[in-house]
Enzyme design. Structure first.
Site, PDB file in Angstrom:
ATOM      1  N   ASN A 282       0.844  -1.194   0.000  1.00  0.00           N
ATOM      2  CA  ASN A 282       0.000   0.000   0.000  1.00  0.00           C
ATOM      3  C   ASN A 282       0.885   1.253   0.000  1.00  0.00           C
ATOM      4  O   ASN A 282       2.118   1.143   0.033  1.00  0.00           O
ATOM      5  CB  ASN A 282      -0.942  -0.040   1.201  1.00  0.00           C
ATOM      6  CG  ASN A 282      -0.192   0.170   2.497  1.00  0.00           C
ATOM      7  OD1 ASN A 282       0.928  -0.289   2.677  1.00  0.00           O
ATOM      8  ND2 ASN A 282      -0.805   0.883   3.421  1.00  0.00           N
ATOM      9  N   CYS A 284       2.052   3.483   2.055  1.00  0.00           N
ATOM     10  CA  CYS A 284       3.099   3.733   3.067  1.00  0.00           C
ATOM     11  C   CYS A 284       3.951   2.525   3.378  1.00  0.00           C
ATOM     12  O   CYS A 284       4.801   2.559   4.292  1.00  0.00           O
ATOM     13  CB  CYS A 284       2.467   4.284   4.332  1.00  0.00           C
ATOM     14  SG  CYS A 284       1.740   5.910   4.076  1.00  0.00           S
ATOM     15  N   GLU A 286       3.458  -0.551   4.628  1.00  0.00           N
ATOM     16  CA  GLU A 286       3.313  -1.493   5.728  1.00  0.00           C
ATOM     17  C   GLU A 286       2.409  -2.674   5.412  1.00  0.00           C
ATOM     18  O   GLU A 286       2.296  -3.589   6.211  1.00  0.00           O
ATOM     19  CB  GLU A 286       2.781  -0.771   6.983  1.00  0.00           C
ATOM     20  CG  GLU A 286       1.282  -0.513   6.988  1.00  0.00           C
ATOM     21  CD  GLU A 286       0.872   0.681   6.159  1.00  0.00           C
ATOM     22  OE1 GLU A 286      -0.339   0.948   6.064  1.00  0.00           O
ATOM     23  OE2 GLU A 286       1.764   1.342   5.598  1.00  0.00           O
TER      24      GLU A 286
END
Length: 750
Positions: A282, A284, A286
């Protein structure tokens, strides 16, 4: 809104001032004029009742809908747990899209590429972020068999995705965020690594290079590695791995992009390998996901999972267990309640039922325990706490499997084949960004250290309010060291580490992001990663003085420590990054006068250039400022002043030359104005409602009036290494992969 009536005895949630701003601006339901018609209590009841109502579908449930609704409401309004933003925004609304992050495939065909663009637009409109791997696209100039033409390469299409994102606002409020990933063995990898050399390029994307074990081993040995064309799997060239790694490091030093993800490590933890490889994460980083997967995220506030004991204080594991089990049930219900924008996503999500339970308030918990963030004791505790959360989350998932059945793909999963389950969810834990959630909860963000112990917040009518971390303020008062003057100094950016009068015990415990040696950021990420199913959103914050060797060490240690990826951000790097190295530039270390500062490439002067000359009266005489422009942008400046003596003339010429050098090196007009505005002189003069204080102040005045009309410089003067929030003008901080405003909740990834 849910039809379930609100009980009359329902307690009002306590809303902190920043949460008031964030919830009103982004989360409360609004009428056509944009005016909220929902109260804070109604918001949380809407979410609680919508998610709890899914419980009625399961006849073997151990709780009732009414009971669970109240429990979910209490869970959120005591800020023990909050779901991701789309759930808070959309639960109980017509839109009903509750997931935060998605991964979409980008196939090597025009149809596949533009299907992905369309699908991304639909996801962004619904409030989600998207991740893409562009690794399947054949390289630039590769032959396209169907047409006899040549391919334009992944980077050209990445720009199309970025442009499309620019036009679509999430829920009518903000643009969506994207992750773009390319394998390190793709033939176009060098262009991808350098894609964000120009500030503002691909501004809606975070970029990460997918590193393989083979590549990392080649880096260690200093060997070459193969570049492979995606559509035929033919080797079409090679590069020296250590050279590529060096350039990756340099680009991260210059601008923070691209980050890195360890692709083989991610796929070793893929719970459903029968469905294919994970290609992307995704926005960011994580949440690694298969194509068309989505994940529902939520975070537990560790700051409230604290209790006093005979030794002073400890983690309240009994309460943490209760919160984990309730939160897992909440997130599993979210999967059923969510209306996904694509049928393929609905099918995939319900096949694997992935959830991502994470944490926030970690720094707050450490403050209460009196444990410094940058200590082995803190890292060990992080590992212990996350192991407890993962174990209890899996236990809760097993309980749900008893009540509801395992996730449909369980039999072919690693759990099914190893007879480890059954589990209701293919994954249960993720450490996700909590930028706005932590503002609502009034706690520290994710597993990040606190960015500031005290800060100034703009309130109504231009007034400013100094706010401080409550644990810091309490500790100061207990040591009789509190004063408003001290709080004001901290709010203005002074580090308490430089305050000799403060007790060492306070200075040791209350460290902030910039006080911490970079390697402790990484050790904390690795501690939480060890017991996290998915990955950890964490930024290794670096001072502006950090060298490329520091970043090399961080990247390499991230690999050795078992992280799934890493993001670094050197303070102020966006403002001093190299303008453009160019694709044909030698890969040399950019050197400044001190040997470690980057230098922008100075543009050549055209043979013919046009401009204007403006007369400005100063206290030293009449200044004639000639500004020549290229494409409407100032390119060079000549400052001459009348009969004032050779010294003044020389100073004016020197200032003009330096401003010209800055302009030709790509420094923004706004930054030049911020530096020159207000410089005092011995003979200020009042001219046209403006006090011209000096020659540099006069140049700033001309530039501001011609190029920055209506634009507020805000707090940029004297702090050009800081990005400003476009909504409220406060400082943006970079953590968890995004620029975040701690005052109003604005966030920007890319």
């Amino acid at each position: 809104m849910s039809s379930m009536p609100m009980p009359k005895d329902l307690p009002e949630p306590i809303i902190n001032p920043n949460a008031d701003v964030v919830l009103t601006r982004r989360y409360l339901r609004k009428d056509e004029s944009g005016k909220p018609y929902e109260t804070f209590k109604e918001l949380f009841w809407r979410v609680a009742s919508t998610i709890a109502s899914e419980e009625g579908k399961y006849k073997d449930s151990t709780t009732s809908v009414d009971e669970l609704t109240r429990e979910f409401y209490d869970l959120m309004t005591t800020y023990r747990f909050l779901p991701n933003s789309p759930t808070l925004m959309n639960a109980g609304t017509r839109l009903g899209q509750l997931a935060a992050c998605f991964v979409l495939p980008v196939e090597d065909s025009i149809e596949g590429i533009f299907d992905a663009v369309k699908h991304a637009a639909m996801i962004h409109k619904s409030g989600g972020g998207t991740g893409f791997s562009f690794s399947r696209l054949r390289q630039m100039d590769a032959v396209v068999g169907s047409t006899g033409g040549v391919a334009s390469g992944p980077l050209s299409f990445l720009k199309i995705f970025n442009c499309a994102t620019e036009q679509i606002k999430q829920g009518g409020t903000r643009r969506g965020a994207n992750m773009g990933i390319l394998r390190v063995d793709h033939p176009d990898i060098m262009d991808f690594i350098k894609a964000k050399e120009r500030d503002g390029e691909l501004n809606n994307f975070n970029l990460s290079v997918a590193l393989t074990e083979e590549f990392m081993q080649a880096v260690e040995k200093g060997e070459d590695y193969d570049l492979v064309t995606p559509n035929t799997q033919e080797t079409v060239g090679s590069l020296n791995a250590r050279d590529v790694f060096s350039i990756l490091v340099r680009k991260a030093w210059e601008s923070g992009d691209p980050g890195i993800v360890f692709l083989d490590r991610i796929n070793r933890d893929n719970p459903t390998p029968e469905q294919g490889e994970m290609e992307s994460t995704n926005p960011c980083g994580e949440q690694p996901l298969l194509p068309y997967e989505a994940c529902n995220l939520g975070s537990i506030n560790l700051g409230v999972c604290y209790k006093t004991d005979d030794d002073g204080g400890t983690v309240d594991y009994d309460e943490l267990k209760r919160v984990v089990h309730l939160s897992v049930r909440f997130l599993d219900n979210v999967i059923d309640a969510s209306q996904y924008p694509l049928d393929q996503i609905t099918e995939k999500v319900r096949l694997n039922r992935k959830i991502g339970l994470g944490v926030m308030g970690w720094a707050d918990l450490l403050f209460q325990l009196g444990i410094p963030y940058d200590s082995q004791k803190a890292a060990d505790l992080g590992e212990t706490v996350m192991k407890f959360i993962r174990d209890e989350a899996r236990s809760a998932s097993k309980q749900l499997a008893v009540e509801r059945g395992p996730f449909p793909a369980y039999a072919d999963s690693v759990y099914g084949k190893a007879n480890l389950g059954p589990y209701r969810n293919a994954t249960t834990t993720t450490i996700a960004p909590t930028g706005t959630l932590s503002i609502i909860a009034g706690c520290s963000s994710g597993v990040e250290p606190l960015f500031a112990l005290s800060f100034v917040r703009n309130v109504m009518d231009g007034d400013k309010l100094v706010e401080a971390n409550p644990y810091f303020e309490k500790a100061l008062k207990e040591e009789e060291a509190f004063s408003q003057k001290l709080m004001d100094q901290v709010a203005m950016g002074k580090s308490i580490q430089k305050m000799d009068h403060l007790p060492d015990s306070i200075k040791r415990v209350f460290v902030t992001a910039m006080d911490i040696e970079p390697m402790w950021h990484l050790k904390m990420q690795a501690a939480f990663q060890k017991y996290t199913d998915n990955a950890v959103s964490k930024t290794v914050n670096l001072p502006n003085s950090a060298t490329q060797e520091h970043i090399w060490d961080i990247y390499w240690k991230a690999y050795e420590y078992g992280c799934k990826g890493v993001t670094v951000y050197r303070d102020g790097c966006k403002q001093v990054q190299v303008l453009c190295t160019g694709s044909d530039q030698k890969d040399e270390e950019p050197k400044g006068q001190n040997g470690n500062s980057p230098r922008g490439i100075v543009k050549d002067r055209p043979d013919v250039i046009y401009g204007f000359t403006q007369k400005v009266e100063t206290g030293l005489g009449m200044l004639y400022l000639t500004v020549n422009e290229v494409d409407g942008r100032p390119f060079e400046v000549f400052a001459t002043i009348g009969k004032s003596g050779r010294s003044i003339t020389a100073k004016a010429e020197a200032i003009g030359r330096l401003v010209s050098l800055a302009l030709r090196s790509g420094v923004e007009v706004r930054e030049i104005v911020a530096q020159l505005t207000g410089i005092g002189g011995e003979n200020p003069k009042f001219v046209k409602k403006k006090m011209v204080q000096s020659i540099p102040d006069a140049i700033a005045w001309v530039f501001e009036n011609r190029y920055l009309k209506g634009e507020s410089l805000g707090s940029t003067v004297g702090s050009l290494n800081r990005d400003e929030c476009p909504d409220c003008g406060q400082e943006l901080v970079f953590e968890e992969g995004c620029h975040i405003c701690k005052s109003c909740g604005f966030s920007k990834c890319g």
